[in-house]
Design an enzyme around this catalytic site. Structure first.
Site, PDB file in Angstrom:
ATOM      1  N   SER A  26       0.825  -1.342   0.087  1.00 22.49           N
ATOM      2  CA  SER A  26       0.129  -0.057  -0.175  1.00 22.49           C
ATOM      3  C   SER A  26       0.872   1.357  -0.017  1.00 22.49           C
ATOM      4  CB  SER A  26      -0.909   0.121   1.181  1.00 22.49           C
ATOM      5  OG  SER A  26      -1.721  -1.094   1.235  1.00 22.49           O
ATOM      6  N   GLN A 169      -9.999   2.576  -2.099  1.00 22.14           N
ATOM      7  CA  GLN A 169      -9.201   2.925  -3.035  1.00 22.14           C
ATOM      8  C   GLN A 169     -10.053   3.884  -4.087  1.00 22.14           C
ATOM      9  OE1 GLN A 169      -8.196  -0.874  -4.712  1.00 22.14           O
ATOM     10  NE2 GLN A 169      -6.681  -1.479  -2.956  1.00 22.14           N
ATOM     11  N   GLU A 310      -8.703  -6.757   4.861  1.00 24.02           N
ATOM     12  CA  GLU A 310      -7.745  -7.775   4.117  1.00 24.02           C
ATOM     13  C   GLU A 310      -7.163  -8.733   4.964  1.00 24.02           C
ATOM     14  OE1 GLU A 310      -3.745  -4.679   4.330  1.00 24.02           O
ATOM     15  OE2 GLU A 310      -5.972  -3.913   3.775  1.00 24.02           O
ATOM     16  N   HIS A 337     -13.400  -8.383  -4.090  1.00 20.58           N
ATOM     17  CA  HIS A 337     -11.859  -8.223  -3.911  1.00 20.58           C
ATOM     18  C   HIS A 337     -11.347  -9.112  -4.994  1.00 20.58           C
ATOM     19  CE1 HIS A 337     -10.595  -5.801  -0.112  1.00 20.58           C
ATOM     20  NE2 HIS A 337     -11.909  -5.477  -0.493  1.00 20.58           N
ATOM     21  N   ARG A 382      -4.048 -13.850  -0.688  1.00 27.18           N
ATOM     22  CA  ARG A 382      -4.514 -14.125   0.811  1.00 27.18           C
ATOM     23  C   ARG A 382      -5.076 -15.526   1.082  1.00 27.18           C
ATOM     24  NH1 ARG A 382      -2.309  -9.772   2.940  1.00 27.18           N
ATOM     25  NH2 ARG A 382      -2.520  -7.704   2.026  1.00 27.18           N
TER      26      ARG A 382
END
Length: 422
Positions: A26, A169, A310, A337, A382
């Site tokens: 990020s 975002q 996340e 996502h 993830r």
């Protein structure tokens, strides 16, 4: 092409490890955008080099920005932004949301596309917002990738209202480029709460560190037009990528230390300190970093993860191994996502014999004995991390396409294996 399956290592004893982590994705991608728009050369110190950040660097190079390797760092020199070019955003939310406002400042057509799943991720709000601010975008009325930004070398800017409930975002992308808009920008959010508020705070903080005037209020952000100062950006370790390593201490009743954990940070991953403690971990900060110790048992978690969505895949894996049920809420946005993370976690945990179900805005997980099997990853980094956590306690878990973890953490499987068997 998918990589061969990975047999996750099983931990037969408590882990005792120190795990240095690479830089924050990020922060790296925000620093690259600000460097591309700066008034001089910028050094990005110890950036993350992963698929997402390399896609950002390559996209900026295509637009005319010099991003040069300098040992462990990147040297960035702004250039005249021009087209026509084609840009690949992969499956990176930061690239697909941060790059179009920059492309609108270019002179020429910038064609933007990505992986097949990227065409399903929320983009309509930022496309509409850019049009309202004066940009010309041809998306075939789809409100999604692929599309062409027909840059004229400038964006008028002004006021715009956006529904950013799908992703913070969408706002961050507008904020990062707004100082270069002729009138700056006033961005208002209308709709359900914006998720991942810490990421918005990171955007505002980094803009201010670059000398940009940013005012904020409830669901409103005002960015004044002006230069973006060239400076040195020192990238913190990626705290969200610490989740599975610190979680390993809980699962095995061992100790894991992540060095370089910042005393203060806007990274959402800092919430791991409180979340893992709530599950029964002993958590301590010190000169060596952040240390988590497991006690041999741990309980489930009842938490609103709206600001730290996340972390859900790894926390979901821990919940499947815990000593009591878990309820993870505030995360309906995870359906948009890299994959539908709620559906994916339920499918994969249950396929191993677990008991997970979707809620309107989250997950309910009741621990049950798990068995060996294939854990599908859906091109989602993830999900690989979640599978690794389960494999600590469940022998025989095979992870499909583990290379997808390179999106944010290349070398993860080697790091993981070394942690368990140094």
């Amino acid at each position: 092409m998918p990589s061969p399956p990975w047999s996750t290592p099983h931990a037969s004893a408590p882990i005792d490890a120190t795990v240095p982590l690479p830089g924050s994705k990020s922060m790296t991608n925000r620093a690259l955008i600000l460097a591309a728009l700066a008034d001089g050369p910028t050094r990005v110190v110890r950036p993350l080099r992963s698929r997402d950040t390399l896609l950002m660097a390559e996209a900026l190079r295509a637009l005319g920005v010099s991003v040069r390797e300098d040992e462990d760092d990147w040297q960035v020199l702004p250039g005249e932004l021009t087209g026509p070019v084609q840009v690949d955003v992969g499956l990176a939310g930061t690239v697909m949301r941060f790059l179009p406002p920059v492309a609108a400042l270019a002179d020429g057509d910038i064609a933007i596309d990505g992986d097949p799943r990227a065409r399903e991720r929320p983009m309509g709000p930022i496309i509409d917002a850019l049009r309202a601010l004066g940009a010309d975008i041809d998306d075939g009325k789809r409100g999604s990738l692929p599309f062409i930004v027909r840059g004229t070398g400038a964006v008028p800017g002004g006021s715009v209202t956006i529904d950013a409930s799908g992703s913070s975002q969408l706002i961050s992308g507008l904020l990062l480029a707004a100082p270069r808009f002729a009138r700056g920008a006033e961005i208002r959010h209308e709709g359900p709460p914006v998720p991942s508020a810490p990421h918005l705070a990171m955007t505002v903080e980094m803009l201010r560190e670059a000398g940009v005037t940013v005012e904020t209020g409830p669901d409103v952000w005002r960015v004044a037009p002006g230069p973006v100062e060239a400076r040195e950006w020192v990238i913190e370790p990626d705290l969200s990528n610490a989740a599975q390593f610190l979680g390993a201490a809980l699962v095995t009743g061992g100790r894991v230390t992540v060095p370089g954990w910042p005393g203060t940070t806007s990274q959402p991953g800092d919430a791991l300190r409180e979340l893992l403690a709530a599950m029964g971990a002993e958590v301590a900060s010190g000169p060596d970093g952040l240390t988590v110790r497991g006690t041999g048992t741990f309980q489930g978690l009842d938490a609103d993860l709206h600001e730290v969505g996340e972390l859900t895949p790894v926390l979901g894996a821990l919940a499947a191994l815990a000593g009591s049920p878990s309820r993870l809420t505030g995360i309906a946005h995870l359906r948009g996502h890299e994959t539908d993370r709620l559906a994916a976690l339920v499918a994969e945990i249950n396929a191993l014999g677990g008991d997970a179900r979707e809620l309107d805005d989250g997950l309910e997980i009741r621990p049950r004995p798990l068995r060996a099997g294939i854990f599908h990853t859906y091109d989602d980094h993830r999900m690989v991390m979640a599978a690794a956590v389960l494999g600590l306690a469940v022998p025989g878990i095979e992870v499909e396409n583990p290379a997808t973890v390179g999106k944010t953490l290349p070398g993860f499987t080697e790091l993981w294996t070394e942690m368990i068997d140094p």
